[in-house]
Every structure is written in C-alpha cells, then in structure tokens.
Enzyme design. Structure first.
Site, mmCIF file in Angstrom:
data_model
loop_
_atom_site.group_PDB
_atom_site.id
_atom_site.type_symbol
_atom_site.label_atom_id
_atom_site.label_comp_id
_atom_site.label_asym_id
_atom_site.label_seq_id
_atom_site.Cartn_x
_atom_site.Cartn_y
_atom_site.Cartn_z
ATOM 1 N N GLU A 101 7.740 -3.147 -3.196
ATOM 2 C CA GLU A 101 5.632 -2.822 -3.876
ATOM 3 C C GLU A 101 5.828 -2.510 -4.833
ATOM 4 O OE1 GLU A 101 1.355 -3.741 -3.156
ATOM 5 O OE2 GLU A 101 2.137 -1.442 -2.084
ATOM 6 N N ASP B 245 5.920 -0.793 1.154
ATOM 7 C CA ASP B 245 4.806 -0.658 0.852
ATOM 8 C C ASP B 245 4.789 0.347 -0.488
ATOM 9 O OD1 ASP B 245 1.853 -2.136 1.574
ATOM 10 O OD2 ASP B 245 1.348 0.657 1.448
#
Ligand SMILES: [Ca+2]
Ligand SMILES: [Ca+2]
Length: 616
Positions: free
Chosen positions: A364, A335
């Site tokens: 990400e 993330d």
C-alpha cells in the site's frame, strides 16, 4: 490431523509450563512464539521469543537430537529470552523437548515441528488475470452470533456506532463464498483478522494485540485456514492483509517492552508521522526530516515498531512466514508500506520469496504520482537503495484519475495522461488498480449515486491494464458516506434481522439488479476474454471526450471506446486503421451488435458508456 496435534500441543504446553511456576521468584515460561515451526523451510533456523519471568541468564538445551540450540541472546529485560534454534533437515513431525534452566529452576517446553503442506492450490500468487474482492470482515456478514461479544474484549458489538463492531466474522464470509465466486471475481482480500483487543474502533483490524491469533470475534485460527481452503476449492485465491509498521496500543508488549528500542518512542513520548511519503524517495529531502516520516507513529493508538531492531525484524518476518505456511494464502497486501524500515522490508520480502517464489506482494503506497509510485516496484530503473522488492503497488495514480473523471463529469484526459506515464514502471500490468477501497470514498459516493457514471469508471477499471480490485458492496451499488465507518457499511442481508437480503436478486431493487447484472457480465467477460486482462494496451489521445484503446493478446484483439459525454457520439474509424488491420467486423461483446468495417467509417457510442468490441 495437524489441527488435532496443534490443539494437543496447546494443552500439553500449558501443562508443562504451569508446573514449577508456584514460587514467585522462580524462573518460568508463559509463552513461546512462534508457537510451532515447520521442517524443510528455506532456512532451518528459527528465533524463539520466550515470554516469562526471571529469564536473564537462562540456559537452554535441546533434549531432541533434531533441534540444536545455537544461541541464547543476552537481554536486559528478564521477562524475555531470545533463543536461536536449528532444525535438522529430516526432523520428525511432533514435539521436541527444550529444557530451560536457571540456577535451581528448570522448565521443559515441548516445541512442535510440523511437515510443510505441499498443495498445488496454495501460494499461487495473483496477477492481471485476477480480480480482487475486498472485504471488511466486521461489515460483510455475521455468520456466528455467539462470538459477537467476547469476555475480556471491551469493544463489543454495537451496530448503531459507525466505528463500532457490527458482528461480522469469518463464518459470514464462508457463508457467502458461492456468491463471491459467482460474481466473477477470482481473489479475496480480507482486511486483517488478527486480534485487535482495543477499547474503541477495533473493527478495522489494523491495531494488533496478538500477532499469532485470529480475533475471537472473527473466529479462530482453524476457521481462517478453513476459509482459505474453502476459497481455494471455489477457485478463489486469498490475500493476507499484513501490517509490519505498527501494532495496537493495548498489545501486551506496551506494558513491558522487550527492548527499550522495540518501538519508536513509547506510549508516553513519541512523535507523529507527518505522512509526507514523497520525502522518502525525494533526492532533495532532508534526511533527518525524512527519517521522522518512518519513525513517527501513524496515529497515537498504533505504536510504531522499530524494525531496525534485529529481534523485531526477525519476529515480524517469522510471523509472516507462519501465517503464509499455516494458512496457504496466495498473496500479501502490506499495509502502510513506505512507513516501515526499507532494509527490514527487503529482508522480509527475500524470506517470503525464498519460501514461496510464486507469492505476490502488493504494497500500500498511497501517493498519486507515478514518478514516486514506480520506485517501490521490483525492477524499478531508478537506483534507490535498498532495491525495491514489491511485485505490485496500489495504483493510486489511476485511482485519482478515475475519481477525477467520475466526480462532477471530469475529463477522460486524466486517465489517458495517467496511463501515458506507464513507462516509469517496471511492470504497469502488475499494479493493483481500483476505483475505491476501504479507506476511500465509494465510487457511488463520488458519482453522487449516478450508477451509469460509476459503471463507466468500473468498465475502464476492468478493461485497462492492471489487477483490478473491487470493494465489497460495489456490485449492489452501495454508496457509503464520508467517513471510514460509513464507507465500510454493512452489506444488507449479512446480519440477522436485516430487512432486505441483497445477496439475492429478490433483495435488490430493479436498478440494483440491472447494475449488478452489468457488472457481473463484465467480470465474466474479463474472465473469458484474456486480452482484456493480460493483453498489451494500446491507446489513443481522447478527442471530444471519446477515449479509445485496444487490448491485444496473440490474435485476440479487443477495442474499448469510452464516451465520457452524456450524449451519444460518433468517432471516425480511420485513425485506428493500424490496430484494425485485417479485421472485417467489430462485434459489441455486451450487445452482440456487429459493425461491418467495409462500409462503416464511424462508430457511434451511447453517452456515459464504454463499449467493448471484439476485433475480428
Ligand atoms: Ca459474529
Ligand atoms: Ca514506521
């Protein structure tokens, strides 16, 4: 067997640790992380984070010849000790006593060592052959109503609140693994399942309060391991959604930080990240400003970890290895990747690949410009320091292009132009591609409910280069809404009392079933026809909103013709003669219609359709 050992370890450790804790001034230990380790990892050293009281100046000795205490770090906070241990290569599986002494106080802790699992179905990584199915666990299916509300967890079930918990859990995913496998996807990415004991909006999983525990509202650590095992048994790989950048505000560390620089700032005093990710790779950026992009808090409820502190870095690296080893997952989706310390991320990836060389890590990186995205992928030709380590990045550039096409009938040129920048990437075929995810509007929201236009975008997604990802519910044409809570809507039929069950054909409308069947057919076609997933891409500049491309793998050639106009159009075949050399016919792989290349000079394609042909 190992589960039994672990359960016994918990009980035994508690028994050991409660002895001698009656005197409030005495040294005692409440917890050690990681809770166990394995024999035979790439590195035989582990750093134990010891929680307790009066630990400053503690002496630590191993009573086991198979564990050597190599260093006890001096720390100013007496609630923590950091102890480096070395594990002998042939150490036996079981408990090894470590003795902590401080003046007259002493406490023994039995540390559990396990043998590594060696399974051919674990840690396989994923690639362009795969299609990833993304699940937000709270919103997919509630398989166990007994865990919907748990004592000590204030954010209980409230299905009426779009940011509330709706009761979905790991058992709900387990109950529908056959459905997921039948759809034709091959990998499962589940949003974070670790404990998020926040007071509000904790359902998304990105605000951890215990990095070693599955949230009890989702299940248990054993249940997660079971999910991976059962997914693997159905040929589905599993991707762990991991967060190095931040934790949740209610993490116990916030009450008593192990070091003053454990976080960037504190709950009372911190800066917010501007989110200007491009600053991080921009050669013209001001270095002080760029640093604040990484050190600022993502949001006020998510404290930003300082991975430049070597103890934070070690903790996070070991935590990631612990989850990979204990669960058997095949890949990681990391993330908010650009916001963590790049030198930490480099060491983190090196440790992961040293133990699991086939594992895939997708970062990400939410920027739609390939010139910036490409710098994060391993092998990038741009000389950034440290060198990038990611196998894959989230292809927000193609997402932007596909969204532009889908919104208000945009030009297909945006897709062609996006892909024509692929020379920037070390490996464009390894990018994670998507038309939506849990953070964006759903594709059906973008097309304003137009299933034909959504299917057109999905067909491009599933036939061009990259590793495609589909958000749960896409297959039943879920529309979602503007905010995250609505994007992550409940899958109808996943929850007790739902009026329809869209997991079955009977619970879907005729239009939904038609859409579902088309998408399922496409997924199975991609699975069987390897040129569609692994083939080299050759494309042509669009003319009159017709975009043609080929996927070529060995002798297998597939031609895709996208007609981005509402009306049926024809395209001349002469321009494709190089790619059609030696071919006799084009066979439509969805309708079985055959075009005889000896007599046909044009190819007609219906409006808002992407036709897929075998070149043979
Ligand atoms: Ca539940
Ligand atoms: Ca950060």
């Amino acid at each position: 067997m190992k589960d039994r050992i672990l359960r016994f370890a918990m009980v035994y450790a508690c028994a050991v640790l409660t002895a001698g804790t009656t005197h409030p001034q005495s040294m005692h230990i409440t917890k050690i992380e990681p809770p166990n380790w394995w024999v035979g990892m790439a590195s035989n050293t582990v750093q134990l984070m010891v929680y307790g009281e009066h630990l400053s100046g503690v002496s630590v000795e191993s009573e086991s010849p198979q564990i050597t205490v190599t260093r006890v770090h001096k720390t100013s906070n007496p609630s923590y000790a950091f102890v480096d241990i070395e594990i002998a290569p042939g150490a036996f599986e079981g408990f090894h006593r470590i003795l902590f002494t401080h003046g007259k106080d002493s406490a023994a802790f039995s540390y559990l060592l396990l043998r590594r699992k060696h399974s051919t179905t674990n840690h396989r990584g994923f690639n362009a052959s795969d299609v990833v199915y993304l699940v937000t666990p709270d919103r997919f299916a509630n398989g166990d109503t007994t865990n919907d509300t748990v004592d000590g967890y204030p954010d209980g079930k409230d299905r009426n609140a779009s940011f509330g918990r709706h009761g979905g859990d790991i058992q709900g995913i387990l109950n529908h693994l056959d459905y997921i496998a039948d759809l034709g996807v091959t990998a499962l990415w589940v949003n974070p399942l670790i404990e998020n004991n926040m007071s509000f909006a904790s359902y998304h999983g990105y605000a951890a309060t215990d990095l070693y525990r599955i949230d009890p509202r989702f299940g248990t650590n054993d249940k997660y391991t079971d999910l991976v095992r059962q997914a693997h048994a159905r040929g589905l790989k599993v991707i762990l959604d991991h967060v190095s950048n931040h934790i949740g505000l209610r993490h116990p560390w916030l009450k008593d930080l192990p070091f003053s620089d454990w976080l960037h700032g504190s709950a009372a005093s911190h800066s917010r990240s501007s989110g200007d990710k491009n600053e991080l790779t921009d050669i013209h950026a001001d270095s002080t400003y760029a640093a604040t992009v990484r050190s600022g808090w993502f949001v006020d409820s998510m404290p930003d970890l300082n991975q430049a502190n070597p103890f934070v870095s070690r903790y996070l690296i070991q935590n990631t290895l612990w989850w990979i080893e204990s669960s058997g997952v095949d890949g990681i989706r990391e993330d908010t990747y650009p916001y963590a310390d790049p030198f930490y991320l480099s060491a983190w990836a090196a440790a992961i690949f040293a133990n699991y060389p086939s594992l895939t890590i997708v970062g990400e990186v939410w920027t739609g410009d390939p010139a910036f995205l490409c710098m994060y992928q391993k092998g990038s030709r741009i000389p950034t320091q440290p060198r990038p380590t990611l196998t894959s990045v989230t292809d927000f550039a193609l997402y932007d292009a596909l969204t532009q096409v889908s919104r208000a009938r945009g030009s297909i040129k945006s897709v062609y132009e996006c892909l024509s920048h692929d020379h920037l990437y070390a490996d464009p075929y390894a990018l994670l591609t998507f038309v939506d995810n849990h953070d964006t509007r759903r594709i059906l929201y973008v097309t304003q409910g137009d299933t034909k236009r959504a299917l057109l975008a999905l067909t491009i997604l599933l036939t061009t280069r990259g590793m495609p990802e589909l958000l749960y519910g896409t297959e039943i044409a879920m529309v979602g809404g503007k905010d995250d809570g609505l994007v992550r809507g409940d899958f109808p039929g996943g929850f007790p009392g739902d009026s329809v069950n869209s997991f079955t054909a009977a619970g879907r409308t005729a239009e939904q079933n038609s859409y579902f069947a088309s998408l399922r057919q496409l997924l199975h076609l991609r699975k069987q026809r390897h040129s569609l997933s692994r083939g080299r891409l050759v494309h042509f500049p669009p003319v009159s909103e017709i975009y043609a491309y080929f996927r070529i793998l060995g002798k297998e050639r597939t031609m895709i013709v996208v007609n981005n106009k509402e009306e049926r159009q024809s395209v001349g075949l002469a321009q494709f003669r190089g790619q059609l050399a030696g071919a006799v016919t084009l066979r439509n792989l969805q309708t079985d219609e055959v075009v005889d290349l000896a007599s046909a000079s044009e190819l007609a394609v219906d409006g808002d359709t992407a036709a897929i042909f075998a070149v043979q």
